[in-house]
Design a protein around this motif. Structure first.
Motif, PDB file in Angstrom:
ATOM      1  N   CYS A  51       2.859   6.342  39.757  1.00 21.16           N
ATOM      2  CA  CYS A  51       3.181   7.733  40.102  1.00 21.16           C
ATOM      3  C   CYS A  51       1.949   8.633  40.001  1.00 21.16           C
ATOM      4  N   GLY A  52       0.976   8.254  39.186  1.00 26.46           N
ATOM      5  CA  GLY A  52      -0.274   9.003  39.089  1.00 26.46           C
ATOM      6  C   GLY A  52      -0.299  10.072  38.019  1.00 26.46           C
ATOM      7  N   LYS A  53       0.849  10.431  37.471  1.00 22.68           N
ATOM      8  CA  LYS A  53       0.881  11.478  36.441  1.00 22.68           C
ATOM      9  C   LYS A  53       0.156  11.038  35.177  1.00 22.68           C
ATOM     10  N   PHE A  54       0.358   9.773  34.799  1.00 22.59           N
ATOM     11  CA  PHE A  54      -0.237   9.269  33.562  1.00 22.59           C
ATOM     12  C   PHE A  54      -1.759   9.306  33.633  1.00 22.59           C
ATOM     13  N   GLN A  55      -2.331   8.962  34.779  1.00 18.84           N
ATOM     14  CA  GLN A  55      -3.773   8.985  34.918  1.00 18.84           C
ATOM     15  C   GLN A  55      -4.302  10.421  35.025  1.00 18.84           C
ATOM     16  N   ALA A  56      -3.558  11.268  35.707  1.00 15.79           N
ATOM     17  CA  ALA A  56      -4.036  12.634  35.965  1.00 15.79           C
ATOM     18  C   ALA A  56      -3.985  13.502  34.714  1.00 15.79           C
ATOM     19  N   TYR A  57      -2.860  13.487  33.998  1.00 14.41           N
ATOM     20  CA  TYR A  57      -2.665  14.400  32.872  1.00 14.41           C
ATOM     21  C   TYR A  57      -2.935  13.758  31.522  1.00 14.41           C
ATOM     22  N   ARG A  58      -3.089  12.430  31.488  1.00 19.79           N
ATOM     23  CA  ARG A  58      -3.282  11.677  30.257  1.00 19.79           C
ATOM     24  C   ARG A  58      -2.135  11.897  29.272  1.00 19.79           C
ATOM     25  N   VAL A  59      -0.960  12.136  29.813  1.00 19.17           N
ATOM     26  CA  VAL A  59       0.281  12.243  29.047  1.00 19.17           C
ATOM     27  C   VAL A  59       1.227  11.197  29.615  1.00 19.17           C
ATOM     28  N   PRO A  60       1.886  10.396  28.773  1.00 22.31           N
ATOM     29  CA  PRO A  60       2.784   9.364  29.299  1.00 22.31           C
ATOM     30  C   PRO A  60       3.894   9.962  30.157  1.00 22.31           C
ATOM     31  N   CYS A  61       4.051   9.408  31.363  1.00 21.53           N
ATOM     32  CA  CYS A  61       5.129   9.843  32.252  1.00 21.53           C
ATOM     33  C   CYS A  61       6.415   9.115  31.849  1.00 21.53           C
ATOM     34  N   SER A  62       7.499   9.423  32.525  1.00 17.30           N
ATOM     35  CA  SER A  62       8.785   8.827  32.168  1.00 17.30           C
ATOM     36  C   SER A  62       8.783   7.317  32.386  1.00 17.30           C
ATOM     37  N   HIS A  63       8.018   6.837  33.359  1.00 18.02           N
ATOM     38  CA  HIS A  63       7.954   5.404  33.625  1.00 18.02           C
ATOM     39  C   HIS A  63       7.252   4.669  32.489  1.00 18.02           C
ATOM     40  N   VAL A  64       6.167   5.260  31.985  1.00 20.12           N
ATOM     41  CA  VAL A  64       5.424   4.667  30.874  1.00 20.12           C
ATOM     42  C   VAL A  64       6.271   4.690  29.602  1.00 20.12           C
ATOM     43  N   ILE A  65       7.002   5.774  29.368  1.00 16.87           N
ATOM     44  CA  ILE A  65       7.856   5.872  28.182  1.00 16.87           C
ATOM     45  C   ILE A  65       8.968   4.833  28.243  1.00 16.87           C
ATOM     46  N   ALA A  66       9.532   4.607  29.436  1.00 19.26           N
ATOM     47  CA  ALA A  66      10.568   3.590  29.588  1.00 19.26           C
ATOM     48  C   ALA A  66      10.007   2.199  29.311  1.00 19.26           C
ATOM     49  N   ARG A  72       9.046  -1.831  22.443  1.00 17.64           N
ATOM     50  CA  ARG A  72       9.127  -1.159  21.154  1.00 17.64           C
ATOM     51  C   ARG A  72       7.760  -0.627  20.688  1.00 17.64           C
ATOM     52  N   GLN A  73       7.100   0.068  21.610  1.00 20.28           N
ATOM     53  CA  GLN A  73       5.803   0.678  21.336  1.00 20.28           C
ATOM     54  C   GLN A  73       5.980   2.183  21.349  1.00 20.28           C
ATOM     55  N   ASP A  74       5.287   2.881  20.463  1.00 18.77           N
ATOM     56  CA  ASP A  74       5.381   4.329  20.402  1.00 18.77           C
ATOM     57  C   ASP A  74       4.574   4.932  21.553  1.00 18.77           C
ATOM     58  N   ALA A  75       5.228   5.709  22.392  1.00 19.37           N
ATOM     59  CA  ALA A  75       4.561   6.304  23.558  1.00 19.37           C
ATOM     60  C   ALA A  75       3.581   7.390  23.149  1.00 19.37           C
ATOM     61  N   PHE A  76       3.746   7.977  21.965  1.00 20.08           N
ATOM     62  CA  PHE A  76       2.820   9.015  21.509  1.00 20.08           C
ATOM     63  C   PHE A  76       1.440   8.447  21.218  1.00 20.08           C
ATOM     64  N   LEU A  77       1.342   7.132  21.008  1.00 19.47           N
ATOM     65  CA  LEU A  77       0.027   6.513  20.808  1.00 19.47           C
ATOM     66  C   LEU A  77      -0.800   6.530  22.091  1.00 19.47           C
ATOM     67  N   LEU A  78      -0.137   6.621  23.252  1.00 14.18           N
ATOM     68  CA  LEU A  78      -0.832   6.662  24.535  1.00 14.18           C
ATOM     69  C   LEU A  78      -1.246   8.076  24.939  1.00 14.18           C
ATOM     70  N   LEU A  79      -0.851   9.064  24.151  1.00 12.04           N
ATOM     71  CA  LEU A  79      -1.208  10.453  24.417  1.00 12.04           C
ATOM     72  C   LEU A  79      -2.712  10.629  24.212  1.00 12.04           C
ATOM     73  N   SER A  80      -3.371  11.310  25.122  1.00 14.91           N
ATOM     74  CA  SER A  80      -4.817  11.494  25.057  1.00 14.91           C
ATOM     75  C   SER A  80      -5.197  12.317  23.829  1.00 14.91           C
ATOM     76  N   ASP A  81      -6.418  12.076  23.325  1.00 12.09           N
ATOM     77  CA  ASP A  81      -6.907  12.805  22.158  1.00 12.09           C
ATOM     78  C   ASP A  81      -7.092  14.289  22.441  1.00 12.09           C
ATOM     79  N   VAL A  82      -7.181  14.649  23.697  1.00 11.56           N
ATOM     80  CA  VAL A  82      -7.361  16.051  24.066  1.00 11.56           C
ATOM     81  C   VAL A  82      -6.198  16.907  23.570  1.00 11.56           C
ATOM     82  N   TYR A  83      -4.993  16.347  23.534  1.00 10.11           N
ATOM     83  CA  TYR A  83      -3.802  17.105  23.167  1.00 10.11           C
ATOM     84  C   TYR A  83      -3.493  17.050  21.671  1.00 10.11           C
ATOM     85  N   LYS A  84      -4.298  16.361  20.908  1.00 11.64           N
ATOM     86  CA  LYS A  84      -4.027  16.225  19.479  1.00 11.64           C
ATOM     87  C   LYS A  84      -4.607  17.403  18.714  1.00 11.64           C
ATOM     88  N   VAL A  85      -3.964  17.742  17.600  1.00  6.66           N
ATOM     89  CA  VAL A  85      -4.310  18.943  16.842  1.00  6.66           C
ATOM     90  C   VAL A  85      -5.722  18.858  16.269  1.00  6.66           C
TER      91      VAL A  85
END
Length: 167
Positions: A51-66, A72-85
């Motif tokens: 879908c391209g969202k995951f590559q563009a925004y570096r946030v897991p899309c619904s397909h990646v989360i599914a 049984r992998q945590d999708a938040f681990l795939l979240l880019s470091d840019v969005y981390k506090v």
């Protein structure tokens, strides 16, 4: 992430290669994003979704989360470091130099640019129609009459018969 997680519950996931984390994700409900329902290839090892969202925004899309929920992998681990506090606070950790007093600045000797007031659009008032009128737009305009004397050619404020009385 909450919205994408709720969308991922409606997807069907098929495992293509469990060792390489490659999946085929089929959408079952149209979520109104303007795209038709389809199948998307998800590769968790490479961080790829068709879908391209995951590559563009570096946030897991619904397909990646599914796909993550199947293995049984945590999708938040795939979240880019840019969005981390921690990274967000790191932006403000560097200091900014103090600007010197205005009088110490060197004088500017380059070109000065001014706007052209003729090009500026007038925003006040009713907009002028740019529509081209044709013969089908022609209509018989009603002749307006004065509300006091019922004669054409003037209105109530300019009526010549206001001062006359027949008593």
């Amino acid at each position: 992430m909450k919205e994408e997680t709720s969308k991922s519950a409606t997807h069907q996931v098929s495992i293509f290669d469990y060792n390489n984390n490659t999946f085929s994700v089929k959408e079952t409900i149209n979520h109104g994003e303007g795209k038709p329902l389809g199948r998307y290839k998800v590769n968790l090892m490479e961080g790829w979704c068709d879908c391209g969202k995951f590559q563009a925004y570096r946030v897991p899309c619904s397909h990646v989360i599914a796909a993550c929920s199947v293995v049984r992998q945590d999708a938040f681990l795939l979240l880019s470091d840019v969005y981390k506090v921690a990274n967000l606070f790191g932006v403000y950790s560097t200091g900014f130099p103090v600007l010197p007093y205005d009088e110490y600045w060197p004088t500017y000797e380059g070109d000065q640019i001014f706007h052209n007031p003729v090009i500026r659009r007038n925003k006040k008032g009713r907009p002028v129609s740019t529509r081209i009128t044709t013969e089908m737009d022609a209509y018989d305009k009603l002749e307006r009459k004065c509300t006091l004397c019922r004669l054409p050619g003037h209105n109530r404020t300019r009526c010549p018969n206001v001062g006359t009385s027949n008593n």
